[in-house]
Design a protein around this motif. Structure first.
Motif, short mmCIF file in Angstrom:
data_model
loop_
_atom_site.label_atom_id
_atom_site.label_comp_id
_atom_site.label_asym_id
_atom_site.label_seq_id
_atom_site.Cartn_x
_atom_site.Cartn_y
_atom_site.Cartn_z
N GLY A 63 3.42 -0.25 -12.54
CA GLY A 63 4.75 -1.01 -13.20
C GLY A 63 6.06 -0.75 -12.59
O GLY A 63 7.02 -0.57 -13.22
N GLY A 64 5.90 -0.10 -11.02
CA GLY A 64 6.96 0.00 -10.57
C GLY A 64 7.55 1.42 -10.54
O GLY A 64 8.43 1.89 -9.97
N LYS A 65 6.79 2.36 -11.35
CA LYS A 65 7.14 3.93 -11.27
C LYS A 65 7.02 4.50 -10.05
O LYS A 65 7.39 5.55 -9.80
CB LYS A 65 6.42 4.61 -12.56
N ILE A 66 5.85 4.03 -9.30
CA ILE A 66 5.43 4.57 -8.08
C ILE A 66 5.78 3.65 -7.06
O ILE A 66 5.26 2.37 -7.00
CB ILE A 66 4.09 5.03 -7.91
N LYS A 67 6.24 3.95 -5.57
CA LYS A 67 6.67 2.95 -4.79
C LYS A 67 5.89 3.84 -3.72
O LYS A 67 6.17 4.84 -2.89
CB LYS A 67 8.26 2.89 -4.24
N ALA A 68 5.00 3.19 -3.05
CA ALA A 68 4.02 3.51 -2.07
C ALA A 68 4.61 3.04 -0.42
O ALA A 68 5.10 1.88 -0.42
CB ALA A 68 2.56 3.04 -2.13
N GLU A 69 4.56 3.94 0.42
CA GLU A 69 5.10 3.52 1.75
C GLU A 69 3.64 4.15 2.45
O GLU A 69 3.35 5.16 2.63
CB GLU A 69 6.02 4.23 2.20
N LEU A 70 3.06 3.25 3.45
CA LEU A 70 2.12 3.43 4.31
C LEU A 70 2.48 3.50 5.79
O LEU A 70 3.05 2.61 6.25
CB LEU A 70 0.80 2.48 4.09
N PHE A 71 2.31 4.61 6.25
CA PHE A 71 2.68 4.79 7.84
C PHE A 71 1.35 5.18 8.80
O PHE A 71 0.64 5.91 8.42
CB PHE A 71 3.49 6.13 7.96
N GLU A 72 1.14 4.19 9.66
CA GLU A 72 0.03 4.14 10.20
C GLU A 72 0.11 4.32 11.63
O GLU A 72 1.17 4.60 12.02
CB GLU A 72 -0.65 2.62 10.13
N SER A 73 -1.00 4.56 12.34
CA SER A 73 -1.12 4.68 13.83
C SER A 73 -0.38 6.14 14.01
O SER A 73 0.25 6.20 15.15
CB SER A 73 -0.35 3.43 14.39
N GLY A 74 -0.32 7.14 13.43
CA GLY A 74 0.26 8.23 13.71
C GLY A 74 2.03 8.22 13.77
O GLY A 74 2.30 9.18 14.13
#
Length: 344
Positions: A63-74
């Motif tokens: 519900g917006g309490k966690i903000k995920a950021e995915l960093f790919e390709s090293g």
């Protein structure tokens, strides 16, 4: 009058000063918790696809309490360095291959033990989802200061591939120079079978193979397709399922401890609910990749269960010494043996 005004101003200023920290704490409490995830594979890789799906579900359920950021390709760290980044709190999540953390958690090299050679995936899952996996998770928590979210994500079975010499049996590997991804366990197996181990960085494999730097390699169907290694000369494959490569989903302990119990449960539950589908997708990709390799002229040989059992029995003679050499704890060996049986 001026004195009364001065006292009044002081009182108001004091109230404001006292309230300010509470206001700041409240504002910070409303900010989402940042979750940076580091992967060194490309966006099209099924590990990335699985983790991206998981993070999307976590964000929505929080519900917006966690903000995920995915960093790919090293972009942030290669898997070989992400363990240290987790320890230092420089990233909140990663899913490194078990073989990349053996320098810190030596028990993660347990997949190379002969008792697991050529075993069906159902047995491998019993090992990693059962007491041996729990023991390894404890080592990871202690040495990597990280929390294992749940069951591991299969990369898939690793096999032998050859450029020029047909490999219809393990005996055909004698005298061949074989590239592997590193680690004492893989090198031991090559030497045990009379081959010469070679370690070459994956980006350099296509050119090195085409130039004859090595004669063959240990890898997976999917990895060969991703690099189009038929263009570098691969013509033969012995699909012996010599070990299973596993990705281990990790959260830094500092991040995990910061979460309230309800968010911890939510992240655990979502992974548990989706890991069967993620594993099935990975297995399907390996099967599809084999078909692609065959379409490009790669000839496959599949050992029978009896042949795999005979090879495993031969290798088991050296298991105790190998375990010592690659620093697998006696307790880990004992737990795996209890789960896998005699390996015959």
């Amino acid at each position: 009058m001026a004195q009364r005004f001065s006292r009044r101003s002081f009182v108001l200023a004091s109230i404001a000063a006292t309230a300010a920290p509470a206001f700041i704490r409240s504002a910070r409490a409303d900010e989402p918790i940042r979750l940076r995830c580091s992967l060194d594979t490309a966006p099209s890789h099924l590990r990335n696809v699985s983790i991206k799906d998981y993070l999307g579900k976590v964000e929505a359920a929080s519900g917006g309490k966690i903000k995920a950021e995915l960093f790919e390709s090293g972009q942030l760290y290669p898997d070989l360095e992400v363990g240290k980044a987790l320890i230092q709190g420089q990233v909140e999540m990663a899913a490194p291959g078990s073989w990349t953390i053996t320098g810190i958690v030596s028990d993660a090299d347990c997949f190379q033990l002969p008792v697991l050679y050529g075993q069906p995936i159902e047995l491998i899952h019993r090992v990693i989802d059962g007491k041996p996996g729990q023991y390894l998770n404890g080592q990871i928590q202690q040495k990597l200061r990280s929390h294992v979210i749940g069951p591991y994500l299969d990369l898939g079975f690793q096999n032998w591939y050859s450029a020029n010499k047909p490999v219809a049996s393990l005996d055909d590997l004698k005298g061949m120079k074989i590239r592997n991804s590193g680690g004492a366990g893989q090198a031991w197996r090559a030497r045990f079978l009379g081959a010469i181990p070679n370690t070459t960085a994956w980006p350099n494999v296509p050119l090195a193979l085409s130039q004859g730097t090595f004669d063959g390699l240990v890898s997976s169907n999917e990895s060969l397709v991703s690099a189009k290694l038929w263009d570098s000369g691969v013509k033969f494959a012995l699909e012996d399922h010599q070990f299973t490569a596993e990705y281990i989903p990790l959260l830094s302990q500092a991040f995990w401890d910061k979460l309230p119990p309800d968010l911890q449960k939510m992240m655990t539950d979502i992974w548990a609910q989706n890991i069967p589908a993620y594993r099935a997708n990975m297995a399907a990709a390996q099967t599809k990749a084999r078909a692609t390799l065959e379409e490009h002229g790669v000839k496959f040989t599949d050992p029978t269960p009896e042949q795999s059992a005979a090879a495993r029995k031969r290798m088991m003679v050296e298991q105790d010494q190998l375990a010592k050499d690659i620093k697998i704890a006696p307790e880990m060996v004992k737990l795996i043996m209890a789960e896998a049986g005699s390996g015959s």
